[in-house]
Design a protein around this motif. Structure first.
Motif, PDB file in Angstrom:
ATOM      1  N   PRO A 121      -4.504   6.257  11.942  1.00  0.00           N
ATOM      2  CA  PRO A 121      -3.623   7.414  12.093  1.00  0.00           C
ATOM      3  C   PRO A 121      -2.239   7.195  11.511  1.00  0.00           C
ATOM      4  CG  PRO A 121      -3.681   6.186  14.138  1.00  0.00           C
ATOM      5  CD  PRO A 121      -4.648   5.503  13.203  1.00  0.00           C
ATOM      6  N   LEU A 122      -1.875   5.928  11.326  1.00  0.00           N
ATOM      7  CA  LEU A 122      -0.505   5.597  10.955  1.00  0.00           C
ATOM      8  C   LEU A 122      -0.486   4.291  10.174  1.00  0.00           C
ATOM      9  CD1 LEU A 122       2.524   6.375  11.325  1.00  0.00           C
ATOM     10  CD2 LEU A 122       2.487   5.061  13.449  1.00  0.00           C
ATOM     11  N   MET A 123       0.253   4.279   9.069  1.00  0.00           N
ATOM     12  CA  MET A 123       0.353   3.103   8.219  1.00  0.00           C
ATOM     13  C   MET A 123       1.817   2.811   7.945  1.00  0.00           C
ATOM     14  SD  MET A 123      -0.928   2.695   4.244  1.00  0.00           S
ATOM     15  CE  MET A 123      -2.633   2.998   4.649  1.00  0.00           C
ATOM     16  N   VAL A 124       2.164   1.520   7.943  1.00  0.00           N
ATOM     17  CA  VAL A 124       3.462   1.071   7.451  1.00  0.00           C
ATOM     18  C   VAL A 124       3.199   0.058   6.350  1.00  0.00           C
ATOM     19  CG1 VAL A 124       4.759   1.512   9.567  1.00  0.00           C
ATOM     20  CG2 VAL A 124       3.664  -0.716   9.249  1.00  0.00           C
ATOM     21  N   ALA A 125       4.058   0.035   5.352  1.00  0.00           N
ATOM     22  CA  ALA A 125       3.862  -0.888   4.234  1.00  0.00           C
ATOM     23  C   ALA A 125       5.204  -1.271   3.634  1.00  0.00           C
ATOM     24  CB  ALA A 125       2.965  -0.262   3.164  1.00  0.00           C
ATOM     25  N   ASP A 126       5.356  -2.567   3.379  1.00  0.00           N
ATOM     26  CA  ASP A 126       6.537  -3.099   2.694  1.00  0.00           C
ATOM     27  C   ASP A 126       6.039  -3.917   1.506  1.00  0.00           C
ATOM     28  OD1 ASP A 126       8.903  -4.186   1.850  1.00  0.00           O
ATOM     29  OD2 ASP A 126       9.152  -5.535   3.569  1.00  0.00           O
ATOM     30  N   PRO A 127       5.547  -3.239   0.470  1.00  0.00           N
ATOM     31  CA  PRO A 127       5.033  -3.972  -0.689  1.00  0.00           C
ATOM     32  C   PRO A 127       6.171  -4.576  -1.501  1.00  0.00           C
ATOM     33  CG  PRO A 127       5.085  -1.633  -1.152  1.00  0.00           C
ATOM     34  CD  PRO A 127       5.462  -1.781   0.294  1.00  0.00           C
ATOM     35  N   LEU A 155       2.383  -2.577  -6.549  1.00  0.00           N
ATOM     36  CA  LEU A 155       1.769  -2.565  -5.224  1.00  0.00           C
ATOM     37  C   LEU A 155       2.187  -1.349  -4.406  1.00  0.00           C
ATOM     38  CD1 LEU A 155       1.729  -6.350  -4.358  1.00  0.00           C
ATOM     39  CD2 LEU A 155      -0.230  -4.835  -4.560  1.00  0.00           C
ATOM     40  N   VAL A 156       3.274  -0.696  -4.790  1.00  0.00           N
ATOM     41  CA  VAL A 156       3.601   0.591  -4.176  1.00  0.00           C
ATOM     42  C   VAL A 156       2.467   1.579  -4.441  1.00  0.00           C
ATOM     43  CG1 VAL A 156       5.157   2.579  -4.261  1.00  0.00           C
ATOM     44  CG2 VAL A 156       6.100   0.254  -4.288  1.00  0.00           C
ATOM     45  N   ARG A 157       2.019   1.631  -5.695  1.00  0.00           N
ATOM     46  CA  ARG A 157       0.896   2.518  -6.045  1.00  0.00           C
ATOM     47  C   ARG A 157      -0.371   2.108  -5.292  1.00  0.00           C
ATOM     48  NH1 ARG A 157       3.098   1.251 -11.096  1.00  0.00           N
ATOM     49  NH2 ARG A 157       4.249   2.951 -12.103  1.00  0.00           N
TER      50      ARG A 157
END
Length: 219
Positions: A121-127, A155-157
């Motif tokens: 339901p929820l994602m966080v990402a620090d690429p 890695l953002v993509r």
């Protein structure tokens, strides 16, 4: 519980502790130093978790020492799945969560390592989002943790692709990027242009940009 002594350290490495929102985050020079400003990413994710995000665990991609997902899960009461390709980062993410009393499932894998059947339901990402030509500006940071390729968005993509694949309908992602130029790349991504993801809001900070995207509601 994982003891600090179980972490893959050597006598030449000094372990550091950074306190963020009252939680001790352990790390050493092989992983990216947890930046205090990134607590805002955790808080935003926790806020979304408490509003209209569907039920289920938080997914953290490019977890590093794991503090962003850990703090979001701790504040929201949700379980946590954390993914990073670096075994040292995975051990720190696991140990930091255990010390904080947060339930986590750490996956040491690249971004394609999650099962296609899983939905979050929820994602966080620090690429990593520093352009390759600029990484020498940050000699204290591990190259793998900051090098985002030619435009800083490789890695953002990849994180956007995983958001399109793994988010539940109506789910949210809070993504960290580095610049207006990268925000334009997010806006122009096929998943955003095609409507599968919508760019809801961007918030600017001294050290980076946070972007909130939402998965379309269709089943």
């Amino acid at each position: 519980m994982t003891d600090t002594a179980d972490l893959p350290t050597t006598p030449s490495l000094q372990e550091h502790v950074t306190v963020l929102d009252g939680v001790d985050i352990h790390w050493d020079s092989r992983v990216l130093e947890p930046r205090p400003w990134t607590v805002e990413q955790s808080r935003w994710a926790a806020e979304l978790a408490g509003t209209d995000a569907p039920e289920g665990p938080i997914l953290e991609l490019c977890a590093g020492a794991g503090h962003i997902g850990l703090l979001a899960a701790r504040a929201s009461g949700r379980a946590l799945v954390q993914v990073d390709v670096d075994p040292v980062a995975c051990e720190y993410a696991r140990a930091n969560a255990e010390r904080a009393g947060v339930e986590t499932d750490v996956r040491c894998a690249d971004l394609t390592g999650l099962d296609d059947a899983e939905r979050f339901p929820l994602m966080v990402a620090d690429p990593p989002w520093v352009p390759s030509a600029e990484v020498t500006r940050f000699p204290a940071d591990p190259l793998r943790a900051i090098d985002g390729g030619e435009d800083g968005a490789f890695l953002v993509r990849a994180c956007l692709e995983q958001a399109g694949r793994l988010l539940q309908p109506g789910g949210h992602v809070v993504l960290q990027i580095g610049s207006d130029e990268q925000l334009a790349l997010v806006s122009d991504h096929d998943l955003v242009v095609g409507g599968r993801l919508s760019l809801v809001e961007a918030r600017y900070f001294d050290r980076g940009v946070l972007v909130h995207l939402r998965r379309a509601d269709e089943v």
